[in-house]
Design an enzyme around this catalytic site. Structure first.
Site, PDB file in Angstrom:
ATOM      1  N   HIS A  34       1.130  -1.153  -0.187  1.00 34.51           N
ATOM      2  CA  HIS A  34      -0.025  -0.213   0.200  1.00 34.51           C
ATOM      3  C   HIS A  34       0.885   1.223   0.097  1.00 34.51           C
ATOM      4  O   HIS A  34       2.308   1.140   0.275  1.00 34.51           O
ATOM      5  CB  HIS A  34      -0.842   0.011   1.173  1.00 34.51           C
ATOM      6  CG  HIS A  34      -1.834  -1.092   1.724  1.00 34.51           C
ATOM      7  ND1 HIS A  34      -3.059  -1.343   1.943  1.00 34.51           N
ATOM      8  CD2 HIS A  34      -1.254  -1.881   1.774  1.00 34.51           C
ATOM      9  CE1 HIS A  34      -3.704  -2.408   1.916  1.00 34.51           C
ATOM     10  NE2 HIS A  34      -2.597  -2.601   2.047  1.00 34.51           N
ATOM     11  N   GLU A 116       2.448  -0.676   4.324  1.00 34.21           N
ATOM     12  CA  GLU A 116       2.090   0.778   3.876  1.00 34.21           C
ATOM     13  C   GLU A 116       3.487   1.261   3.605  1.00 34.21           C
ATOM     14  O   GLU A 116       4.458   1.067   4.942  1.00 34.21           O
ATOM     15  CB  GLU A 116       2.223   1.061   5.101  1.00 34.21           C
ATOM     16  CG  GLU A 116       0.311   1.221   4.822  1.00 34.21           C
ATOM     17  CD  GLU A 116      -0.533   1.366   3.863  1.00 34.21           C
ATOM     18  OE1 GLU A 116      -0.747   2.035   3.285  1.00 34.21           O
ATOM     19  OE2 GLU A 116      -2.022   1.159   4.725  1.00 34.21           O
ATOM     20  N   HIS A 155      -2.042  -2.446  -3.557  1.00 31.38           N
ATOM     21  CA  HIS A 155      -3.639  -2.718  -2.973  1.00 31.38           C
ATOM     22  C   HIS A 155      -4.768  -2.546  -4.581  1.00 31.38           C
ATOM     23  O   HIS A 155      -5.560  -2.984  -4.046  1.00 31.38           O
ATOM     24  CB  HIS A 155      -3.991  -1.478  -2.166  1.00 31.38           C
ATOM     25  CG  HIS A 155      -5.095  -1.127  -1.043  1.00 31.38           C
ATOM     26  ND1 HIS A 155      -5.215  -0.055  -0.088  1.00 31.38           N
ATOM     27  CD2 HIS A 155      -6.227  -1.952  -1.365  1.00 31.38           C
ATOM     28  CE1 HIS A 155      -6.430  -0.645   0.373  1.00 31.38           C
ATOM     29  NE2 HIS A 155      -6.568  -1.609  -0.190  1.00 31.38           N
ATOM     30  N   ASP A 165      -3.423   2.403  -5.166  1.00 33.97           N
ATOM     31  CA  ASP A 165      -2.039   2.170  -4.493  1.00 33.97           C
ATOM     32  C   ASP A 165      -1.557   1.019  -4.484  1.00 33.97           C
ATOM     33  O   ASP A 165      -2.042   0.171  -4.676  1.00 33.97           O
ATOM     34  CB  ASP A 165      -2.067   2.753  -3.263  1.00 33.97           C
ATOM     35  CG  ASP A 165      -2.946   2.293  -2.094  1.00 33.97           C
ATOM     36  OD1 ASP A 165      -3.535   1.697  -2.544  1.00 33.97           O
ATOM     37  OD2 ASP A 165      -2.319   1.585  -1.099  1.00 33.97           O
TER      38      ASP A 165
END
Length: 179
Positions: A34, A116, A155, A165
């Protein structure tokens, strides 16, 4: 890099409340990459950490009013300077992918690990981020043998149309060839 009790020993661990038990932790078979920045495209602050810990000060930015009721966290967050922070033990179900599907199976949070990257779909990621992402991913692959290179997605791949993303600026070739 070393994982002990589903937590990276050499990373800071900040326990997010935004997780629960997986239906079957032996089925961990996917990594989802992400990107996030809070406020959007603003880097080098602690807002993402606060967001994952449900401690975000809504008054700090008007954008925060839009996300104030969201309860989310990834397993790992990698900042632009290469600092990596873990928020959820890898064997737990972090709330990172939302409405999602992979190979016809919905709710990817049940069987995935979320990573992330501090960034935006409009910006390139840093050298430091790639280095630590590769190290972390290699360690996860060793620990969870169902995860292969073709089980690492963005993602956007599990939530098409809803998420974009990590974006076109993420160098998938470089990342996957280094694993």
């Amino acid at each position: 890099m070393e994982i002990e009790n589903h937590i990276f020993k050499n990373l800071q661990f900040l326990k997010s409340p935004n997780f629960n038990d997986r239906p079957n932790q032996e089925e961990i078979r996917l990594i989802i990459i992400h990107s996030i920045s809070l406020p959007p495209k603003k880097y080098g602050n602690k807002y993402v950490e606060d967001f994952f810990l449900n401690k975000l000060l809504i008054s700090d930015d008007k954008y925060f009013k839009e996300i104030k009721d969201l309860k989310v966290a990834s397993h790992i967050y990698i900042k632009r300077d290469g600092e990596a922070i873990q928020f959820v033990p890898l064997n737990k179900r972090a709330w990172h992918a939302g409405e999602s599907s992979y190979n016809g199976v919905s709710d990817c949070n049940n069987f995935s690990i979320g990573i992330e990257l501090e960034g935006s779909v409009d910006d390139f990621y840093s050298e430091e981020q790639y280095k630590i992402l590769i190290d972390i991913t290699n360690e996860i692959i060793k620990k969870y043998p169902l995860i292969k290179k073709d089980c690492i997605v963005g993602h956007s791949d599990v939530s098409p149309g809803r998420k974009s993303d990590p974006g076109d600026k993420f160098d998938w070739k470089r990342f996957l060839e280094a694993l």
